[in-house]
Design an enzyme around this catalytic site. Sequence first.
Site, PDB file in Angstrom:
ATOM      1  N   ASP A  81       0.815  -1.216   0.000  1.00  4.98           N
ATOM      2  CA  ASP A  81       0.000   0.000   0.000  1.00  4.98           C
ATOM      3  C   ASP A  81       0.846   1.262   0.000  1.00  4.98           C
ATOM      4  O   ASP A  81       0.453   2.280  -0.571  1.00  4.98           O
ATOM      5  CB  ASP A  81      -0.939   0.007   1.209  1.00  4.98           C
ATOM      6  CG  ASP A  81      -2.151  -0.879   0.994  1.00  4.98           C
ATOM      7  OD1 ASP A  81      -2.067  -1.789   0.152  1.00  4.98           O
ATOM      8  OD2 ASP A  81      -3.181  -0.669   1.658  1.00  4.98           O
ATOM      9  N   CYS A 122       1.113  -8.232   5.254  1.00  5.19           N
ATOM     10  CA  CYS A 122       0.751  -6.834   5.035  1.00  5.19           C
ATOM     11  C   CYS A 122      -0.739  -6.609   4.818  1.00  5.19           C
ATOM     12  O   CYS A 122      -1.542  -7.520   4.893  1.00  5.19           O
ATOM     13  CB  CYS A 122       1.602  -6.240   3.926  1.00  5.19           C
ATOM     14  SG  CYS A 122       3.310  -5.961   4.502  1.00  5.19           S
ATOM     15  N   ASP A 123      -1.069  -5.357   4.494  1.00  2.24           N
ATOM     16  CA  ASP A 123      -2.393  -4.783   4.693  1.00  2.24           C
ATOM     17  C   ASP A 123      -3.577  -5.622   4.218  1.00  2.24           C
ATOM     18  O   ASP A 123      -4.530  -5.828   4.943  1.00  2.24           O
ATOM     19  CB  ASP A 123      -2.461  -3.416   4.017  1.00  2.24           C
ATOM     20  CG  ASP A 123      -1.559  -2.399   4.679  1.00  2.24           C
ATOM     21  OD1 ASP A 123      -0.524  -2.802   5.219  1.00  2.24           O
ATOM     22  OD2 ASP A 123      -1.878  -1.205   4.651  1.00  2.24           O
ATOM     23  N   LYS A 124      -3.573  -6.062   2.969  1.00  5.36           N
ATOM     24  CA  LYS A 124      -4.741  -6.762   2.440  1.00  5.36           C
ATOM     25  C   LYS A 124      -4.549  -8.267   2.406  1.00  5.36           C
ATOM     26  O   LYS A 124      -5.498  -8.997   2.106  1.00  5.36           O
ATOM     27  CB  LYS A 124      -5.068  -6.256   1.024  1.00  5.36           C
ATOM     28  CG  LYS A 124      -5.279  -4.760   0.943  1.00  5.36           C
ATOM     29  CD  LYS A 124      -6.317  -4.265   1.941  1.00  5.36           C
ATOM     30  CE  LYS A 124      -6.389  -2.761   1.987  1.00  5.36           C
ATOM     31  NZ  LYS A 124      -5.158  -2.103   2.434  1.00  5.36           N
ATOM     32  N   SER A 517      -5.025   5.067   5.534  1.00  6.91           N
ATOM     33  CA  SER A 517      -3.935   4.169   5.884  1.00  6.91           C
ATOM     34  C   SER A 517      -3.891   4.011   7.397  1.00  6.91           C
ATOM     35  O   SER A 517      -4.313   4.899   8.144  1.00  6.91           O
ATOM     36  CB  SER A 517      -2.613   4.760   5.391  1.00  6.91           C
ATOM     37  OG  SER A 517      -1.523   4.166   6.043  1.00  6.91           O
TER      38      SER A 517
END
Length: 612
Positions: A81, A122-124, A517
């Site tokens: 991201d 990580c994020d997703k 974020s």
Amino acid sequence: MPKLRSATSTQGRNMAGARALWRATGMKENDFGKPIIAVVNSFTQFVPGHVHLKDMGQLVAAEIEKAGGVAKEFNTIAVDDGIAMGHGGMLYSLPSRDLIADSVEYMVNAHCADAMVCISNCDKITPGMLMAAMRLNIPTIFVSGGPMEAGKTKLSDQLIRLDLVDAMIEAADPNVSDERIDAIERSACPTCGSCSGMFTANSMNCLTEALGLSLPGNGSMLATHADRKELFLKAGRQIVELCKRYYEQDDASVLPRSIGTFDAFENAMSLDIAMGGSSNTVLHLLAAAQEAGVDFKMEDIDRLSRKVPCLSKIAPNTNKYHMEDVHRAGGIMGLLGELDRAGLIHKNTHTVLGMSMGEQLDQYDIIRNQDEELHKFFRAGPAGIRTTQAFSQDCRWDTVDNDRVNGCIRNKENAISQEGGLAVLFGNLAEDGCIVKTAGVDESIWKFTGTAIVFESQEDAVAGILGGKVKEGHVVVIRYEGPKGGPGMQEMLYPTSYLKSMGLGKKCALLTDGRFSGGTSGLSIGHVSPEAASGGAIGLVRNGDIINIDIPNRAINLEISNEELATRRAEQDQKGWQPANREREVSFALKVFGHFATSADKGAVRDKTLLK
């Protein structure tokens, strides 16, 4: 007794062809009849949180086979991201979550795997794998790559701890020298691992602990530390044990949907509120709950946010603490332990260790258990050496941080705030709710009334902020950036960072149907539902309108009459709910995502009613 799913492709005369192919992958005669366990990796050289995962899959696979299973590894995609931020790449971030969930489902069901170890970070990636785990409902353990060490640099004769958000903010400040920016850039992200603060990646990895789907220490143990290796090895051993309990003993308590109950989702959300986690976690927990068949909604989050205090402030909500400090303070088990002592945790939920959450806390909470080896585990700390290698150092703090009065993790009596770190606001601007990370908002602006300045895209908002159009007292409205309207629901880290760069961090608010974020702080309100593209009132705001934000009373309202609102709605119905004068190239893949996407209050998952 449940039959091994893999028997579909490994047993019987008619499966001779499939067995021939299994043999070609390395399976031996005595492997047929063992559980086939998918090792779901997410290695990529594009993402620092995943760059060290190349060998992790085979590390887990070897342990699975030692314990009596058959391990087969495959990979998913992973979007960074931070690298995708601030340009068209961010349109793809949230849709990648659903693509990951689908790809895991495709691989596991196509090959009839019996269980999974999900190696995420990580994020997703963690949310996508979590959605898949709930959807598939086979024995699953999560083990993430671990957090990055905090950056450190010497500026003005002071050693300053840093992360990537510092680089973004300083780079846009015209008063900051090129030399200072260069020093920050080179120091902000020193090692492999997920970014060092309580951003989305680390928030989600912490929440898997609270859900009971990962091992203690998963959310906080540094990627670089040698002790993290044991988490991978233990995950490999434990997944075989879970297979035995389910397939040989008919014990369904080990399945993701038995672990991820309504009470477990409440535990995860309570943790999130207590630690001031990323607002994205709301989106992802709602999505995972839907996959699990759990009726967990925004109203439940609102209810929890009114009774769970903020027990820890971690970057980006403070410069004092990063994930390495959370681990030293006992990690997520330490935070859950404090919530338990405050009577705010369901202790009867299941975990992948085969014990209840209460039993797990008795064993892993550093306040109630003074075991020397446990404290040694939580003394694991940073080395301060630039590296992309996992398990590359064995540094330790001299002591754990068990100061619950002034330390990184507080008890309820000494909470940073009796108000939680996340809140849901409702009003005529967000009838279905919106999210604000209160842990990142200065209390002086918890009540804010300002004048709207409206932008139809993130790009226009950035230009407006850097171009001086945004002034003190403005509420920056960025709309048509929701799941449908973007499409893809971009993160607004650059607009929030640039407000700080321009000295407006405590003098403005930002309101959007997009999202933020995990690195965002300030009066940033996102996930406005319904979104503009779905006829939400955020699409009716005009420049100069007065917007009232009241966090203590959980309210957000556009200060115009109901009659005026109805008139504007009728006019917009005639025009169509689309952004004015926005040029944006949208691929077919993104159009498909936008067509099926629901608003943020539903987790931005696909609208299944469109298939009926």
